[in-house]
Scaffold this motif. Structure first.
Motif, PDB file in Angstrom:
ATOM      1  N   VAL A  42       5.823   3.020  12.777  1.00  0.00           N
ATOM      2  CA  VAL A  42       7.186   2.481  12.684  1.00  0.00           C
ATOM      3  C   VAL A  42       7.271   1.529  11.495  1.00  0.00           C
ATOM      4  N   ASN A  43       8.194   1.837  10.571  1.00  0.00           N
ATOM      5  CA  ASN A  43       8.445   0.961   9.429  1.00  0.00           C
ATOM      6  C   ASN A  43       9.150  -0.297   9.922  1.00  0.00           C
ATOM      7  N   GLN A  44       8.551  -1.463   9.656  1.00  0.00           N
ATOM      8  CA  GLN A  44       9.096  -2.714  10.185  1.00  0.00           C
ATOM      9  C   GLN A  44      10.429  -3.091   9.551  1.00  0.00           C
ATOM     10  N   LYS A  45      10.703  -2.576   8.361  1.00  0.00           N
ATOM     11  CA  LYS A  45      11.934  -2.966   7.658  1.00  0.00           C
ATOM     12  C   LYS A  45      13.153  -2.176   8.128  1.00  0.00           C
ATOM     13  N   ASN A  46      12.979  -0.859   8.243  1.00  0.00           N
ATOM     14  CA  ASN A  46      14.147  -0.029   8.568  1.00  0.00           C
ATOM     15  C   ASN A  46      13.979   0.773   9.861  1.00  0.00           C
ATOM     16  N   GLU A  47      12.885   0.503  10.593  1.00  0.00           N
ATOM     17  CA  GLU A  47      12.625   1.180  11.870  1.00  0.00           C
ATOM     18  C   GLU A  47      12.413   2.694  11.724  1.00  0.00           C
TER      19      GLU A  47
END
Length: 242
Positions: A111-116
Protein backbone atom coordinates in the motif's frame (compact mmCIF):
# COMPACT_ATOMS: atom_id res chain seq x y z
CA UNK A 1 22.78 73.30 46.62
CA UNK A 2 23.14 72.49 42.94
CA UNK A 3 21.58 75.75 41.69
CA UNK A 4 24.93 77.54 41.43
CA UNK A 5 26.46 74.70 39.40
CA UNK A 6 23.44 74.63 37.11
CA UNK A 7 23.57 78.39 36.58
CA UNK A 8 27.27 78.25 35.79
CA UNK A 9 26.61 75.44 33.30
CA UNK A 10 23.85 77.43 31.56
CA UNK A 11 26.00 80.59 31.41
CA UNK A 12 28.87 78.63 29.84
CA UNK A 13 26.60 77.01 27.22
CA UNK A 14 24.87 80.28 26.33
CA UNK A 15 27.44 83.05 26.77
CA UNK A 16 30.99 81.64 26.86
CA UNK A 17 33.15 81.95 23.69
CA UNK A 18 33.48 78.12 23.73
CA UNK A 19 29.71 77.66 24.21
CA UNK A 20 29.38 75.19 21.33
CA UNK A 21 32.11 73.03 22.78
CA UNK A 22 30.42 73.10 26.22
CA UNK A 23 27.10 72.08 24.65
CA UNK A 24 28.66 69.08 22.93
CA UNK A 25 30.37 68.01 26.12
CA UNK A 26 27.08 68.25 28.05
CA UNK A 27 25.27 66.20 25.42
CA UNK A 28 28.05 63.63 25.40
CA UNK A 29 27.69 63.17 29.16
CA UNK A 30 23.93 62.64 28.82
CA UNK A 31 24.05 60.40 25.79
CA UNK A 32 23.61 56.66 26.50
CA UNK A 33 26.66 54.88 25.28
CA UNK A 34 25.81 52.40 22.59
CA UNK A 35 27.62 49.13 22.93
CA UNK A 36 27.99 47.57 19.60
CA UNK A 37 28.00 43.88 20.16
CA UNK A 38 28.91 41.74 17.23
CA UNK A 39 27.08 38.46 17.28
CA UNK A 40 29.51 35.66 16.86
CA UNK A 41 27.92 32.91 14.85
CA UNK A 42 28.75 29.48 16.17
CA UNK A 43 30.40 27.31 13.59
CA UNK A 44 28.39 24.22 12.78
CA UNK A 45 30.24 20.93 12.38
CA UNK A 46 28.46 19.48 9.35
CA UNK A 47 30.43 16.25 9.48
CA UNK A 48 29.28 15.69 13.05
CA UNK A 49 25.70 16.25 11.88
CA UNK A 50 26.10 13.49 9.29
CA UNK A 51 27.66 11.05 11.75
CA UNK A 52 24.84 11.74 14.19
CA UNK A 53 22.37 10.86 11.42
CA UNK A 54 24.18 7.56 10.80
CA UNK A 55 24.06 6.83 14.53
CA UNK A 56 20.33 7.52 14.60
CA UNK A 57 19.86 4.89 11.86
CA UNK A 58 21.57 2.31 14.07
CA UNK A 59 18.53 2.58 16.37
CA UNK A 60 16.74 0.44 13.77
CA UNK A 61 18.87 -2.59 14.68
CA UNK A 62 17.03 -3.64 17.88
CA UNK A 63 13.73 -2.88 16.15
CA UNK A 64 14.68 -5.23 13.30
CA UNK A 65 15.62 -7.85 15.89
CA UNK A 66 12.12 -7.74 17.40
CA UNK A 67 10.49 -7.89 13.95
CA UNK A 68 12.68 -10.82 12.85
CA UNK A 69 11.58 -12.87 15.87
CA UNK A 70 7.89 -12.27 15.07
CA UNK A 71 8.33 -12.94 11.34
CA UNK A 72 10.03 -16.25 12.10
CA UNK A 73 7.31 -17.22 14.59
CA UNK A 74 4.46 -16.30 12.22
CA UNK A 75 6.08 -18.15 9.34
CA UNK A 76 6.30 -21.25 11.52
CA UNK A 77 2.58 -20.96 12.26
CA UNK A 78 1.69 -20.86 8.56
CA UNK A 79 4.12 -23.69 7.78
CA UNK A 80 2.51 -25.87 10.44
CA UNK A 81 -0.73 -25.70 8.50
CA UNK A 82 0.97 -27.53 5.62
CA UNK A 83 2.05 -30.58 7.55
CA UNK A 84 -0.57 -33.08 6.51
CA UNK A 85 -0.05 -36.52 5.01
CA UNK A 86 0.40 -35.33 1.42
CA UNK A 87 2.74 -32.52 2.49
CA UNK A 88 4.92 -35.06 4.31
CA UNK A 89 4.79 -37.38 1.30
CA UNK A 90 5.97 -34.63 -1.06
CA UNK A 91 8.86 -33.78 1.26
CA UNK A 92 9.85 -37.44 1.44
CA UNK A 93 9.82 -37.76 -2.37
CA UNK A 94 11.94 -34.64 -2.76
CA UNK A 95 14.48 -36.02 -0.30
CA UNK A 96 14.48 -39.43 -2.02
CA UNK A 97 15.17 -37.94 -5.44
CA UNK A 98 17.38 -35.16 -4.10
CA UNK A 99 15.03 -32.46 -5.43
CA UNK A 100 15.07 -28.89 -4.23
CA UNK A 101 12.04 -27.74 -2.30
CA UNK A 102 9.78 -25.30 -4.09
CA UNK A 103 10.43 -21.71 -3.02
CA UNK A 104 8.08 -20.41 -0.33
CA UNK A 105 6.56 -17.37 -1.93
CA UNK A 106 4.26 -14.84 -0.32
CA UNK A 107 2.16 -12.56 -2.48
CA UNK A 108 1.99 -9.27 -0.61
CA UNK A 109 -0.27 -6.28 -1.16
CA UNK A 110 1.89 -3.16 -0.95
CA UNK A 111 0.00 0.00 0.00
CA UNK A 112 1.40 3.36 -1.10
CA UNK A 113 1.26 5.60 1.98
CA UNK A 114 0.74 8.77 -0.06
CA UNK A 115 -2.14 7.85 -2.34
CA UNK A 116 -3.31 4.49 -0.91
CA UNK A 117 -2.58 2.83 -4.27
CA UNK A 118 -2.20 -0.94 -3.98
CA UNK A 119 0.24 -3.15 -5.87
CA UNK A 120 1.07 -6.83 -5.46
CA UNK A 121 4.58 -8.18 -5.03
CA UNK A 122 5.84 -11.73 -4.61
CA UNK A 123 8.64 -12.29 -2.14
CA UNK A 124 10.53 -15.52 -1.51
CA UNK A 125 10.38 -15.99 2.24
CA UNK A 126 13.91 -17.32 2.88
CA UNK A 127 15.47 -14.60 0.71
CA UNK A 128 13.49 -11.86 2.43
CA UNK A 129 14.20 -13.25 5.88
CA UNK A 130 17.94 -13.35 5.12
CA UNK A 131 17.71 -9.70 4.00
CA UNK A 132 16.19 -8.72 7.34
CA UNK A 133 18.96 -10.49 9.26
CA UNK A 134 21.71 -8.86 7.16
CA UNK A 135 20.14 -5.43 7.56
CA UNK A 136 19.87 -5.85 11.32
CA UNK A 137 23.50 -6.90 11.64
CA UNK A 138 24.70 -4.12 9.33
CA UNK A 139 22.85 -1.38 11.22
CA UNK A 140 23.98 -2.82 14.55
CA UNK A 141 27.60 -2.33 13.50
CA UNK A 142 27.08 1.45 13.41
CA UNK A 143 26.12 1.53 17.08
CA UNK A 144 29.73 0.60 17.91
CA UNK A 145 31.87 3.70 17.39
CA UNK A 146 35.00 1.53 17.16
CA UNK A 147 33.68 -0.75 14.41
CA UNK A 148 35.28 -0.94 10.98
CA UNK A 149 32.12 0.41 9.35
CA UNK A 150 32.10 3.51 11.56
CA UNK A 151 35.79 4.14 10.87
CA UNK A 152 35.14 3.98 7.13
CA UNK A 153 32.19 6.37 7.38
CA UNK A 154 34.15 8.76 9.59
CA UNK A 155 37.01 8.89 7.08
CA UNK A 156 34.76 9.29 4.03
CA UNK A 157 33.95 12.58 2.33
CA UNK A 158 30.72 14.28 3.42
CA UNK A 159 29.20 13.75 -0.01
CA UNK A 160 29.87 10.01 0.27
CA UNK A 161 28.34 9.82 3.75
CA UNK A 162 25.25 11.72 2.58
CA UNK A 163 24.86 9.27 -0.33
CA UNK A 164 25.10 6.38 2.13
CA UNK A 165 22.40 7.92 4.34
CA UNK A 166 20.11 8.51 1.36
CA UNK A 167 20.46 4.87 0.26
CA UNK A 168 19.79 3.58 3.76
CA UNK A 169 16.67 5.72 4.10
CA UNK A 170 15.38 4.49 0.74
CA UNK A 171 16.20 0.81 1.42
CA UNK A 172 14.67 0.79 4.89
CA UNK A 173 11.52 2.58 3.73
CA UNK A 174 11.07 -0.11 1.08
CA UNK A 175 11.59 -2.88 3.61
CA UNK A 176 9.14 -1.19 5.98
CA UNK A 177 6.46 -1.18 3.27
CA UNK A 178 6.99 -4.89 2.70
CA UNK A 179 6.92 -5.63 6.42
CA UNK A 180 3.59 -3.83 6.77
CA UNK A 181 2.25 -5.93 3.90
CA UNK A 182 3.73 -9.09 5.44
CA UNK A 183 2.04 -8.31 8.76
CA UNK A 184 -1.33 -8.16 6.99
CA UNK A 185 -0.50 -11.31 5.02
CA UNK A 186 0.18 -13.36 8.16
CA UNK A 187 -3.10 -12.21 9.71
CA UNK A 188 -5.16 -12.96 6.60
CA UNK A 189 -3.59 -16.32 5.70
CA UNK A 190 -3.65 -17.98 9.10
CA UNK A 191 -6.51 -20.38 9.66
CA UNK A 192 -9.17 -19.56 12.21
CA UNK A 193 -7.60 -22.04 14.62
CA UNK A 194 -4.20 -20.32 14.37
CA UNK A 195 -5.13 -16.65 14.20
CA UNK A 196 -4.46 -16.19 17.92
CA UNK A 197 -0.93 -17.53 17.41
CA UNK A 198 -0.03 -14.81 14.89
CA UNK A 199 2.05 -12.05 16.50
CA UNK A 200 1.14 -8.58 15.23
CA UNK A 201 4.02 -6.25 14.35
CA UNK A 202 2.26 -2.87 14.22
CA UNK A 203 3.97 -1.44 17.30
CA UNK A 204 7.44 -2.37 16.07
CA UNK A 205 6.70 -1.09 12.56
CA UNK A 206 5.44 2.27 13.86
CA UNK A 207 8.61 2.58 15.93
CA UNK A 208 10.72 1.85 12.84
CA UNK A 209 8.80 4.46 10.89
CA UNK A 210 9.40 7.07 13.60
CA UNK A 211 13.12 6.24 13.63
CA UNK A 212 13.29 6.78 9.86
CA UNK A 213 11.37 10.06 10.16
CA UNK A 214 13.84 11.35 12.78
CA UNK A 215 16.83 10.27 10.70
CA UNK A 216 15.36 12.00 7.65
CA UNK A 217 14.86 15.19 9.68
CA UNK A 218 18.50 15.12 10.71
CA UNK A 219 19.50 14.60 7.08
CA UNK A 220 17.34 17.56 6.00
CA UNK A 221 18.91 19.77 8.68
CA UNK A 222 22.37 18.86 7.41
CA UNK A 223 21.41 19.60 3.79
CA UNK A 224 20.00 23.00 4.80
CA UNK A 225 23.15 23.98 6.73
CA UNK A 226 25.48 22.65 4.03
CA UNK A 227 23.63 24.58 1.30
CA UNK A 228 23.76 27.80 3.34
CA UNK A 229 27.48 27.28 3.92
CA UNK A 230 28.04 26.71 0.20
CA UNK A 231 26.14 29.89 -0.73
CA UNK A 232 28.21 31.95 1.72
CA UNK A 233 31.42 30.52 0.29
CA UNK A 234 30.30 31.50 -3.22
CA UNK A 235 29.82 35.05 -1.95
CA UNK A 236 33.25 34.99 -0.34
CA UNK A 237 31.82 35.10 3.19
CA UNK A 238 33.06 32.74 5.87
CA UNK A 239 31.01 31.37 8.76
CA UNK A 240 31.90 34.34 10.97
CA UNK A 241 30.20 36.71 8.58
CA UNK A 242 33.33 38.21 7.00
Amino acid sequence: QYYSELIQEIVKEDCAPEKEQFRQQALARLRIAEKKVREVKRKVDTRAMLLDTVLSLSALAPQYEQVIAKVESNHAVLSSEHNGFFDKLKRALRQAFNLKAAPEEYELVIVNQKNEARTTKKIEYNTFFALLVRKQQFLQSFADTQSEEVRKITAAAEETVLGFINRQLTDNREILLQLNALDEYFKSQASAANKDKIKGMKMELVTMKNTLVKANQKRAEYVSVAEEKMQLEKLGINEDGF
